[in-house]
Design a protein around this motif. Structure first.
Motif, short mmCIF file in Angstrom:
data_model
loop_
_atom_site.label_atom_id
_atom_site.label_comp_id
_atom_site.label_asym_id
_atom_site.label_seq_id
_atom_site.Cartn_x
_atom_site.Cartn_y
_atom_site.Cartn_z
N MET A 77 0.81 -1.22 0.00
CA MET A 77 0.00 0.00 0.00
C MET A 77 0.85 1.27 0.00
O MET A 77 0.34 2.36 0.26
N HIS A 78 2.13 1.13 -0.28
CA HIS A 78 3.03 2.30 -0.21
C HIS A 78 2.65 3.40 -1.19
O HIS A 78 2.93 4.56 -0.95
N ASP A 79 2.03 3.02 -2.32
CA ASP A 79 1.73 4.03 -3.33
C ASP A 79 0.40 4.75 -3.10
O ASP A 79 0.03 5.65 -3.85
N GLY A 80 -0.32 4.37 -2.05
CA GLY A 80 -1.55 5.08 -1.69
C GLY A 80 -2.70 4.91 -2.67
O GLY A 80 -3.60 5.74 -2.72
N GLN A 81 -2.70 3.83 -3.42
CA GLN A 81 -3.81 3.58 -4.36
C GLN A 81 -4.91 2.74 -3.72
O GLN A 81 -4.64 2.00 -2.76
N GLY A 82 -6.12 2.80 -4.27
CA GLY A 82 -7.16 1.87 -3.88
C GLY A 82 -6.78 0.47 -4.36
O GLY A 82 -6.02 0.33 -5.33
N ILE A 83 -7.25 -0.57 -3.66
CA ILE A 83 -6.84 -1.94 -4.00
C ILE A 83 -8.07 -2.84 -4.05
O ILE A 83 -8.94 -2.78 -3.17
N LEU A 105 -14.43 -10.35 -11.37
CA LEU A 105 -13.78 -9.22 -10.67
C LEU A 105 -12.57 -8.73 -11.45
O LEU A 105 -12.35 -7.53 -11.60
N LYS A 106 -11.82 -9.69 -11.95
CA LYS A 106 -10.61 -9.37 -12.71
C LYS A 106 -10.97 -8.55 -13.95
O LYS A 106 -10.31 -7.56 -14.29
N ASN A 107 -12.04 -8.95 -14.59
CA ASN A 107 -12.50 -8.25 -15.77
C ASN A 107 -13.01 -6.85 -15.40
O ASN A 107 -12.71 -5.86 -16.05
N TRP A 108 -13.77 -6.79 -14.29
CA TRP A 108 -14.34 -5.50 -13.86
C TRP A 108 -13.23 -4.49 -13.57
O TRP A 108 -13.29 -3.34 -14.00
N VAL A 109 -12.18 -4.94 -12.90
CA VAL A 109 -11.18 -3.98 -12.43
C VAL A 109 -10.32 -3.42 -13.57
O VAL A 109 -9.75 -2.34 -13.43
N THR A 110 -10.24 -4.14 -14.68
CA THR A 110 -9.40 -3.62 -15.77
C THR A 110 -9.89 -2.24 -16.24
O THR A 110 -9.12 -1.43 -16.72
N GLU A 111 -11.18 -1.99 -16.06
CA GLU A 111 -11.72 -0.69 -16.48
C GLU A 111 -11.28 0.45 -15.56
O GLU A 111 -11.45 1.61 -15.89
N TYR A 112 -10.78 0.09 -14.39
CA TYR A 112 -10.39 1.11 -13.41
C TYR A 112 -8.91 1.02 -13.07
O TYR A 112 -8.49 1.44 -12.00
N ALA A 113 -8.14 0.49 -13.98
CA ALA A 113 -6.74 0.20 -13.67
C ALA A 113 -5.96 1.42 -13.24
O ALA A 113 -4.97 1.33 -12.51
N ASP A 114 -6.40 2.63 -13.67
CA ASP A 114 -5.67 3.84 -13.28
C ASP A 114 -6.01 4.25 -11.84
O ASP A 114 -5.30 5.05 -11.24
N ARG A 115 -7.09 3.71 -11.25
CA ARG A 115 -7.50 4.13 -9.91
C ARG A 115 -7.42 2.99 -8.89
O ARG A 115 -7.29 3.23 -7.69
N ILE A 116 -7.55 1.76 -9.38
CA ILE A 116 -7.63 0.62 -8.44
C ILE A 116 -6.62 -0.45 -8.84
O ILE A 116 -6.61 -0.92 -9.98
#
Ligand SMILES: Cc1cc2nc3c(=O)[nH]c(=O)nc-3n(C[C@H](O)[C@H](O)[C@H](O)COP(=O)(O)OP(=O)(O)OC[C@H]3O[C@@H](n4cnc5c(N)ncnc54)[C@H](O)[C@@H]3O)c2cc1C
Length: 522
Positions: free
Chosen positions: A440-446, A456-467
């Protein structure tokens, strides 16, 4: 976003920082680190020319850190930089080891290791960071300043904020006849905050019952004082190290408010009265006073101006909570303010800073008031004190008090969902030895997905810049299949059963992804 130009004179100061912070104490520094981590430009204006002060060093500068703070520092890779706790034993603890080792106190009444039932903290893993740690203000500030500067924060010392003027999207901060500009101003300038006063925040609360003293003295006859923490009919005294005394004198806070010089004779007089001895002091080296005045700002935001730390709330240092509370504010505010500045914040995200942190602050103020109440000398207080003491000697009692003092049960009320939602994420340990807190050092959502779930894996690819997507087998998963974690380590969503993408999507839309923003493929 980053400021590029700086003029020498007030009116020619062309930089508009994303955030100007008034006060480079621990809270201002940590907030600056969080903002800079999220790529905001930050200027800290700090009144003191010199960051070193004997009041920030051991023994005066000793500060107890509790679980949420320890986790926050760990999650940003800062915990390992603190060294003081490795060499020092907590001077507020007794020498006893094992089950009768004192682990903390409430109103001077100790609770002990052997009485605490950690099995009641269902979601606390053996891989969790410590529940409490001693630290030194100076070291903490040094570590935070170093990190802030490495992340590009400008720290200007010897500049005291005197006022500000704000428009709908900018704040001009005055330092005498000089000025600095920011899109936002955060007052982290301590209990007497100029920002709080200039912005007209209401600071509501209660007046003090006592004056507290921290003093370094030479004592002719130290054997006259009892070791450890002594709650007496007229207050409390503690000699934690030879010559270092803490005294609490129930004078209604009169001496502190008088702002009279603290003399050897005065400290001796107070110590004699409180300890009921004729102890003799031969020299006074350093002394400072404090009180249990408990006040909290009724709002944490006025336009483009926010408050955090002691600027937003003050209370007695009994049980050591103020620094922890303030660093918690910073961890909560940093990513929300950054997302707001960058136009990525979901509706209402910044408002949740107040709705989440104000109740936590109010609880700490009440915790401190409750302690003061049962330390008073009148019979009603003594009667209540005896009952609390009995309760603290039970297993459930000790567990409750330890949980409160260490902040184990700290959480935000997100209404509904999995029982973990609103709590700090347990420090899950992966089979390769890594722990979630270290990722979590980079302070991003996970999005933490223990089963590599295809949807879930498919869903998250759309938010790769935020999560950030993290999967893998962990040693103990606490029955959970997947978790969405905010940048501050708080759980936004969790599922014990087959994950439902619409649920995680709703949680992401509430905390991490602004609706209408074009989604980017990873
Ligand atoms: C005796 C004692 C023991 C304590 N023990 C504990 C403990 O064990 N655990 C715990 O959690 N808390 C403890 N606390 C409380 C803790 O020290 C504070 O809550 C904490 O320091 C607050 O941090 P802060 O950054 O908000 O404010 P501060 O530490 O007060 O920092 C504010 C900064 O702002 C600067 N400043 C002030 N005015 C201006 C201005 N006009 N312009 C620019 N800069 C300005 C100041 O110089 C300072 O550097 C204790 C407090 C005392 C008095």
């Amino acid at each position: 976003m980053k400021a590029t130009l700086e003029g020498n004179k007030s009116t020619q100061n062309h930089i508009i920082y994303d955030v100007v912070i008034s006060g480079g104490g621990p809270v201002g520094l940590f907030l600056a680190c969080e903002l800079a981590l999220a790529k905001c430009s930050v200027l800290i204006l700090e009144k003191a020319e010199n960051p070193y002060s004997p009041l920030k060093q051991i023994p005066f500068g000793i500060r107890g850190l509790s679980a949420p703070t320890i986790e926050a520092l760990y999650r940003r890779g800062l915990l390992e930089q603190l060294e003081v706790h490795k060499r020092l034993k907590n001077p507020h603890q007794s020498n006893k080891q094992g089950a009768r080792r004192q682990r903390g106190h409430f109103a001077g009444i100790p609770f002990y290791d052997g009485d605490i039932d950690i099995s009641q903290w269902r979601y606390r893993l053996s891989s969790s960071t410590d529940t409490s740690l001693i630290s030194e203000m100076l070291e903490l500030e040094t570590v935070l300043s170093r990190r802030a500067e490495a992340l590009g924060v400008k720290i200007r010392r010897g500049l005291a904020v005197t006022g500000f003027h704000q428009t709908a999207n900018e704040v001009t901060v005055q330092v005498g006849d000089r000025s600095f500009k920011g899109k936002w101003l955060v007052g982290c300038d301590g209990s007497r905050s100029v920002v709080r006063k200039a912005a007209g925040f209401e600071f509501a609360g209660t007046e003090p019952e006592f004056t507290g003293y921290s003093a370094q003295v030479d004592i002719a006859d130290p054997e006259k004082l009892n070791p450890g923490r002594n709650v007496t009919p007229s207050g409390m005294y503690l000699q934690s190290q030879p010559g270092y005394v803490i005294i609490q004198d129930f004078d209604g806070g009169a001496f502190h408010s008088s702002e009279k010089p603290i003399t050897l004779q005065h400290v001796q007089r107070v110590l004699r009265r409180v300890s009921n001895t004729d102890v003799t002091l031969t020299a006074l080296h350093i002394a400072t006073t404090w009180t249990d005045r408990a006040r909290q700002s009724t709002s944490y935001r006025n336009g483009q101006v926010l408050l955090a730390g002691d600027a937003a709330h003050i209370h007695a240092p009994l049980g050591g909570q103020g620094l922890n509370l303030g660093l918690g504010d910073a961890m909560n505010l940093g990513w929300k303010l950054a997302a707001t500045i960058q136009g990525q914040a979901p509706e209402g995200l910044l408002d949740s800073y107040y709705t989440e942190r104000h109740p936590i602050g109010a609880q700490v103020l009440d915790w401190s008031r409750a302690q003061v109440t049962i330390m008073e000398k009148e019979p009603y207080a003594r009667a209540l004190n005896a009952i609390i003491r009995d309760l603290m000697n039970t297993r459930d009692g000790a567990t409750y008090f330890a949980g409160r003092v260490w902040g184990i049960n700290t959480h935000y009320d997100f209404a509904g969902g999995h029982p973990l939602v609103g709590y700090s994420v347990p420090n899950f340990a992966f089979e390769d030895g890594k722990k979630i807190g270290e990722l979590m050092h980079d302070g991003q959502g996970i999005l933490l997905d223990f089963d590599e779930n295809a949807s879930l894996k498919n869903w998250v690819t759309e938010y790769a810049d935020r999560i950030k997507y993290i999967s893998g087998r962990v040693k103990e998963r606490l029955g959970v299949k997947a978790i969405l974690i905010r940048p501050d380590g708080i759980i936004a969503w969790a599922s014990d059963s087959e994950p439902d993408c619409s649920e995680v999507n709703n949680a992401a839309a509430r905390w991490l992804v602004r609706s209408g923003l074009k989604r980017q493929k990873g």
